[in-house]
Design an enzyme around this catalytic site. Structure first.
Site, short mmCIF file in Angstrom:
data_model
loop_
_atom_site.label_atom_id
_atom_site.label_comp_id
_atom_site.label_asym_id
_atom_site.label_seq_id
_atom_site.Cartn_x
_atom_site.Cartn_y
_atom_site.Cartn_z
N ARG A 145 0.82 -1.21 0.00
CA ARG A 145 0.00 0.00 0.00
C ARG A 145 0.85 1.26 0.00
O ARG A 145 0.33 2.37 -0.12
CB ARG A 145 -0.91 0.03 1.25
CG ARG A 145 -1.95 -1.07 1.29
CD ARG A 145 -2.71 -1.06 2.61
NE ARG A 145 -3.87 -0.21 2.57
CZ ARG A 145 -5.13 -0.62 2.37
NH1 ARG A 145 -5.40 -1.89 2.19
NH2 ARG A 145 -6.13 0.22 2.35
N TYR A 148 0.83 4.30 -2.57
CA TYR A 148 -0.27 5.25 -2.40
C TYR A 148 -0.10 6.06 -1.12
O TYR A 148 -0.12 7.29 -1.13
CB TYR A 148 -1.58 4.46 -2.40
CG TYR A 148 -2.85 5.26 -2.29
CD1 TYR A 148 -3.34 5.97 -3.39
CD2 TYR A 148 -3.59 5.26 -1.12
CE1 TYR A 148 -4.54 6.67 -3.30
CE2 TYR A 148 -4.78 5.96 -1.02
CZ TYR A 148 -5.25 6.66 -2.11
OH TYR A 148 -6.44 7.36 -2.02
N GLY A 151 3.06 8.12 -1.23
CA GLY A 151 2.90 9.10 -2.30
C GLY A 151 2.02 10.26 -1.83
O GLY A 151 2.33 11.43 -2.04
N LYS A 152 0.93 9.91 -1.16
CA LYS A 152 0.00 10.94 -0.66
C LYS A 152 0.64 11.73 0.48
O LYS A 152 0.37 12.93 0.64
CB LYS A 152 -1.29 10.28 -0.19
CG LYS A 152 -2.16 9.74 -1.32
CD LYS A 152 -2.88 10.86 -2.05
CE LYS A 152 -3.88 10.34 -3.05
NZ LYS A 152 -4.65 11.40 -3.71
N SER A 192 -18.70 -1.33 -3.51
CA SER A 192 -19.15 -1.75 -4.85
C SER A 192 -19.04 -3.27 -4.99
O SER A 192 -19.93 -3.91 -5.55
CB SER A 192 -18.39 -1.02 -5.94
OG SER A 192 -17.02 -0.99 -5.65
N ARG A 214 -14.38 0.16 8.98
CA ARG A 214 -14.25 1.37 8.17
C ARG A 214 -15.45 2.27 8.51
O ARG A 214 -16.43 1.81 9.11
CB ARG A 214 -14.27 1.05 6.66
CG ARG A 214 -13.09 0.23 6.16
CD ARG A 214 -11.78 0.99 6.21
NE ARG A 214 -10.69 0.24 5.57
CZ ARG A 214 -9.91 -0.66 6.19
NH1 ARG A 214 -10.13 -0.93 7.47
NH2 ARG A 214 -8.95 -1.27 5.53
P1 NAD Z 1 -10.95 7.24 -9.21
O1 NAD Z 1 -9.98 6.18 -9.54
O2 NAD Z 1 -12.39 6.99 -9.50
O3 NAD Z 1 -10.59 8.61 -9.91
C1 NAD Z 1 -9.28 9.02 -10.12
C2 NAD Z 1 -9.23 9.75 -11.45
O4 NAD Z 1 -7.88 10.21 -11.66
C3 NAD Z 1 -9.59 8.85 -12.63
O5 NAD Z 1 -10.49 9.50 -13.49
C4 NAD Z 1 -8.23 8.61 -13.30
O6 NAD Z 1 -8.34 8.35 -14.69
C5 NAD Z 1 -7.51 9.91 -13.00
N1 NAD Z 1 -6.03 9.79 -13.03
C6 NAD Z 1 -5.27 8.84 -12.44
N2 NAD Z 1 -3.97 9.06 -12.70
C7 NAD Z 1 -3.91 10.19 -13.46
C8 NAD Z 1 -2.86 10.94 -14.03
N3 NAD Z 1 -1.57 10.56 -13.88
N4 NAD Z 1 -3.16 12.04 -14.75
C9 NAD Z 1 -4.46 12.45 -14.91
N5 NAD Z 1 -5.50 11.77 -14.40
C10 NAD Z 1 -5.23 10.66 -13.66
O7 NAD Z 1 -10.80 7.58 -7.65
P2 NAD Z 1 -11.75 8.43 -6.70
O8 NAD Z 1 -12.39 7.51 -5.73
O9 NAD Z 1 -12.61 9.34 -7.52
O10 NAD Z 1 -10.67 9.28 -5.91
C11 NAD Z 1 -10.33 10.61 -6.32
C12 NAD Z 1 -9.27 11.16 -5.38
O11 NAD Z 1 -9.73 11.14 -4.03
C13 NAD Z 1 -7.95 10.40 -5.41
O12 NAD Z 1 -6.88 11.31 -5.36
C14 NAD Z 1 -8.00 9.57 -4.15
O13 NAD Z 1 -6.72 9.32 -3.65
C15 NAD Z 1 -8.79 10.46 -3.22
N6 NAD Z 1 -9.48 9.65 -2.20
C16 NAD Z 1 -10.60 8.96 -2.50
C17 NAD Z 1 -11.22 8.18 -1.53
C18 NAD Z 1 -12.49 7.41 -1.81
O14 NAD Z 1 -13.00 6.73 -0.89
N7 NAD Z 1 -13.08 7.49 -2.98
C19 NAD Z 1 -10.66 8.09 -0.25
C20 NAD Z 1 -9.49 8.80 0.01
C21 NAD Z 1 -8.92 9.59 -0.97
N1 UDP Z 2 -12.77 -5.79 1.68
C1 UDP Z 2 -13.53 -6.95 1.80
N2 UDP Z 2 -14.04 -7.51 0.68
C2 UDP Z 2 -13.86 -6.97 -0.56
C3 UDP Z 2 -13.10 -5.77 -0.69
C4 UDP Z 2 -12.57 -5.23 0.46
O1 UDP Z 2 -13.74 -7.48 2.91
O2 UDP Z 2 -14.37 -7.55 -1.53
C5 UDP Z 2 -12.24 -5.17 2.91
C6 UDP Z 2 -10.77 -4.76 2.86
O3 UDP Z 2 -9.95 -5.85 3.24
C7 UDP Z 2 -10.74 -3.63 3.86
C8 UDP Z 2 -12.13 -2.98 3.73
O4 UDP Z 2 -12.95 -3.97 3.11
O5 UDP Z 2 -10.60 -4.12 5.16
C9 UDP Z 2 -12.13 -1.71 2.87
O6 UDP Z 2 -11.48 -2.00 1.66
P1 UDP Z 2 -11.43 -1.00 0.43
O7 UDP Z 2 -10.59 -1.66 -0.62
O8 UDP Z 2 -12.79 -0.58 0.07
O9 UDP Z 2 -10.71 0.31 1.00
P2 UDP Z 2 -9.47 0.56 1.99
O10 UDP Z 2 -10.07 1.27 3.12
O11 UDP Z 2 -8.86 -0.75 2.40
O12 UDP Z 2 -8.53 1.38 1.18
#
Ligand code: NAD
Ligand code: UDP
Length: 316
Positions: A145, A148, A151-152, A192, A214
């Site tokens: 992990r 990510y 990186g973040k 999902s 979570r």
């Molecule tokens: P996502 O994968 O649906 O969307 C990410 C988008 O970024 C996609 O459209 C992808 O094509 C684009 N992308 C990826 N790499 C790229 C690049 N190098 N240049 C241009 N575009 C690029 O993810 P999301 O769930 O919509 O998440 C969006 C942001 O929110 C991310 O930065 C993610 O780290 C952050 N985030 C999301 C969640 C969540 O639960 N959804 C939680 C924590 C942080």
């Molecule tokens: N998880 C699960 N079944 C699945 C996908 C994920 O039990 O089909 C668990 C995963 O191990 C984690 C939690 O659900 O403990 C949330 O996972 P997710 O990938 O949605 O996000 P995360 O918070 O781990 O980035």
């Protein structure tokens, strides 16, 4: 809607969160430039916006420098699902770090306000629960992990150094697990996965014993939080947690999804992925106080909307 005159760049604008954000910004009257390389996002998510006169799409990779005229930048570009970000981990780190550098350089050139979509993953597998912003986290720097998480974390460092060194207006938002319509069928994230499995009558895959927790935030609430952070006074930089503190186990989530979808699927256990955090729940006191923000959509209501979305998609 009267145009606001604001030109707002959303990187990752064709993704799950990005597409909802673009829509909300258009509704507010902004001129929106969506930048995406379609790594995980698709044109389908933004299809309804493509003909809108205040919406522009630029296919571009944020690891490459960019020069456009903008007033505000939301940096969301980055795959967020563990399955997606671990598929090409080097690319993930490049997107997090080079993407942040390129967008910060653009913000500095244009004197634009910039918001970083950071993540609860900066807390790693936490020993402090719930997680407040002043907790520095417990992150494995060499695991699956890490591309990510680290990186973040590096992106956050860059944001604060640009703020201190160049006086840039920054906002760092730590997003906790968010779900809702437009998550991808192949996303691999738990909400999902469970819904699709339940609707197809397939076994619901609970990783490990399902006791890990979570806290899930509905997408509309999250977008409101991002907008509130961007609009907050210049002195407020964050980092600020945005998420729903309603915490539950993955076993509990499986039961909820099965009940709400009326599915007769059963749950099966699969191995827990390495470094999977055992607990996660945001402390949102700072967001409440400084942004006047808190989530409004209860889990059952958000899940029902998400189930309806996937039911329509799978039957189409
Ligand atoms: P996502 O994968 O649906 O969307 C990410 C988008 O970024 C996609 O459209 C992808 O094509 C684009 N992308 C990826 N790499 C790229 C690049 N190098 N240049 C241009 N575009 C690029 O993810 P999301 O769930 O919509 O998440 C969006 C942001 O929110 C991310 O930065 C993610 O780290 C952050 N985030 C999301 C969640 C969540 O639960 N959804 C939680 C924590 C942080
Ligand atoms: N998880 C699960 N079944 C699945 C996908 C994920 O039990 O089909 C668990 C995963 O191990 C984690 C939690 O659900 O403990 C949330 O996972 P997710 O990938 O949605 O996000 P995360 O918070 O781990 O980035």
């Amino acid at each position: 809607m009267r145009p606001s005159g604001q030109r707002t760049l959303v990187t990752g604008g064709a993704g799950f969160l990005g597409s909802h954000l673009c829509e909300a910004l258009i509704r507010r009257g902004d001129q929106v430039l969506c930048v995406d390389n379609f790594h995980t996002g698709t044109r389908d998510t933004i299809a309804p916006l493509l003909e809108h006169p205040r919406f522009e799409l630029l296919q571009h990779d944020v690891t490459v420098p960019l020069d456009v005229e903008v007033d505000r930048i939301f940096n969301l570009a980055c795959p967020a699902s563990p399955v997606h970000y671990q598929h090409d981990p080097v690319r993930t780190t490049r997107t997090c770090v080079l993407g942040a550098m390129n967008l910060l350089a653009l913000a500095e050139r244009r004197r634009a306000r910039i918001l970083q979509a950071s993540t609860s993953e900066v807390y790693g597998d936490p020993e402090v629960h719930p997680q407040p912003e002043h907790y520095w986290g417990r992150v494995n720097p060499t695991g699956l992990r890490s591309c990510y998480n680290e990186g973040k974390r590096c992106a956050e460092t860059l944001f604060f150094d640009y703020h201190r060194q160049y006086g840039l207006e920054i906002k760092v938002v730590r997003i906790f697990n968010t779900y809702g319509p437009r998550m991808y069928v192949d996303d691999g994230r738990v909400v999902s996965n469970f819904i699709i499995q339940a609707l197809r009558g397939d076994p619901v895959t609970v990783y490990g014993d399902g006791s890990q927790t979570r806290s899930f935030c509905y997408v509309d609430d999250l977008i409101d939080g991002l907008l509130a952070a961007m609009d907050s006074p210049a002195a407020f930089t964050g980092p600020v947690n945005i998420g729903n503190p309603d915490e539950l186990s993955m076993r509990g989530l499986a039961e909820r999804v099965l009940r709400l979808s009326g599915s007769s699927s059963r749950s099966v256990h699969q191995p827990l992925p390495p470094d999977d955090p055992k607990v996660r729940r945001p402390d949102i006191a700072l967001a409440r106080k400084n942004l006047g923000w808190q989530p409004r959509v209860p889990l059952d209501e958000g899940l029902a909307k998400t189930i309806a979305y996937f039911r329509a998609l799978l039957n189409a």
